[in-house]
Design an enzyme around this catalytic site. Structure first.
Site, short mmCIF file in Angstrom:
data_model
loop_
_atom_site.label_atom_id
_atom_site.label_comp_id
_atom_site.label_asym_id
_atom_site.label_seq_id
_atom_site.Cartn_x
_atom_site.Cartn_y
_atom_site.Cartn_z
N ARG A 38 0.86 -1.20 0.00
CA ARG A 38 0.00 0.00 0.00
C ARG A 38 0.89 1.23 0.00
O ARG A 38 1.59 1.48 0.98
CB ARG A 38 -0.89 -0.05 1.24
N SER A 106 -12.67 -3.13 -1.52
CA SER A 106 -13.00 -2.57 -0.20
C SER A 106 -14.45 -2.15 -0.15
O SER A 106 -14.94 -1.49 -1.08
CB SER A 106 -12.19 -1.29 0.07
N LYS A 135 -5.49 5.10 8.20
CA LYS A 135 -6.14 5.53 6.96
C LYS A 135 -6.59 6.98 7.10
O LYS A 135 -7.17 7.34 8.12
CB LYS A 135 -7.35 4.63 6.70
N1 3NM Z 1 -8.65 0.29 4.88
P1 3NM Z 1 -4.77 -0.75 10.81
S1 3NM Z 1 -9.15 0.59 7.33
C1 3NM Z 1 -6.18 0.42 4.75
O1 3NM Z 1 -11.94 0.52 6.15
C2 3NM Z 1 -7.44 0.43 5.51
O2 3NM Z 1 -11.29 -0.11 4.20
C3 3NM Z 1 -9.67 0.36 5.74
O3 3NM Z 1 -4.86 -0.33 9.28
C4 3NM Z 1 -11.07 0.25 5.34
O4 3NM Z 1 -4.64 -2.22 10.86
C5 3NM Z 1 -7.54 0.60 6.88
O5 3NM Z 1 -3.52 -0.05 11.30
C6 3NM Z 1 -6.40 0.75 7.83
O6 3NM Z 1 -6.00 -0.21 11.49
C7 3NM Z 1 -5.98 -0.55 8.47
#
Ligand code: 3NM
Length: 202
Positions: A38, A106, A135
């Site tokens: 990413r 997503s 994010k």
């Molecule tokens: N996408 P962490 S939340 C890249 O809701 C990403 O689609 C999301 O990182 C979505 O594990 C997110 O540090 C961040 O919370 C995930």
């Protein structure tokens, strides 16, 4: 079948490429077999160089998924692409990558899950399950209830994402996710943390 742990390497977590490659190799040593790259800030040339080097170092032992960019997925010889709601549509991405590579999508609300379910996506991601710091402008959290509901809306493999850590990951799988996608909780001691996830998720 998706592995229980879907590791995400977010370029913004690393000082330089060497640190990123080292972490990728630690994941691989821990048994990670699905890894997303990413990169929300690099230019296309840098992203491709980074992706190619990842592929060179990890070989075929890890499935590599490119975030957002179907073109770079192909150019780097990756195994798939993951698109969000504002990237190429699933069918647009599918046109670029062809029939065989993996496509992930997503989603954040039931309507999006139902839409994604009708596409050729190989898996659907639902999130953020919990609050996340990884994010920019995250959608509202969906909670474990959101995961349970997502499970009723699709039979495709379901990836849960957002704020998932070693303390809460079991609940997420019990709510119906096939896999948890994680950034933050894998960053300190990447090999040990990934091994912890595997131990906890059996
Ligand atoms: N996408 P962490 S939340 C890249 O809701 C990403 O689609 C999301 O990182 C979505 O594990 C997110 O540090 C961040 O919370 C995930």
């Amino acid at each position: 079948m998706l592995p229980r742990l879907y590791a995400i390497l977010d370029t913004s977590c690393f000082q330089d490429n060497q640190a990123l490659f080292w972490t990728a190799e630690q994941f691989s040593a821990a048994g990670v077999t699905l890894l997303q790259c990413r990169n929300k800030s690099g230019n296309a040339r840098e992203m491709l160089e980074q992706a190619r080097e990842l592929k060179r170092r990890l070989g075929d032992s890890v499935k590599l998924i490119m975030n957002d960019r179907a073109d770079l997925c192909l150019a780097a010889g990756f195994d798939g692409v993951h698109v969000g709601q504002e990237d190429l549509s699933p069918e647009g991405a599918r046109k670029v990558i062809g029939e065989h590579l993996w496509l992930g999508v997503s989603t954040h609300i039931p309507e999006q899950i139902k839409e994604a379910d009708k596409t050729s996506a190989d898996y659907i991601a639902i999130g953020p399950v919990f609050a996340t710091v990884s994010k920019a402008n995250p959608d509202p959290v969906v909670g474990l209830e959101g995961v349970r509901n997502a499970r009723t809306l699709t039979r495709k493999p379901l990836v849960a994402i957002g704020g998932i850590n070693r303390a809460n990951c079991r609940l997420v799988i019990e709510a119906g996710a096939d896999s948890v996608a994680v950034i933050s909780d894998l960053m300190r001691e990447p090999r040990k943390s990934a091994e912890d996830f595997f131990r906890i998720l059996g």
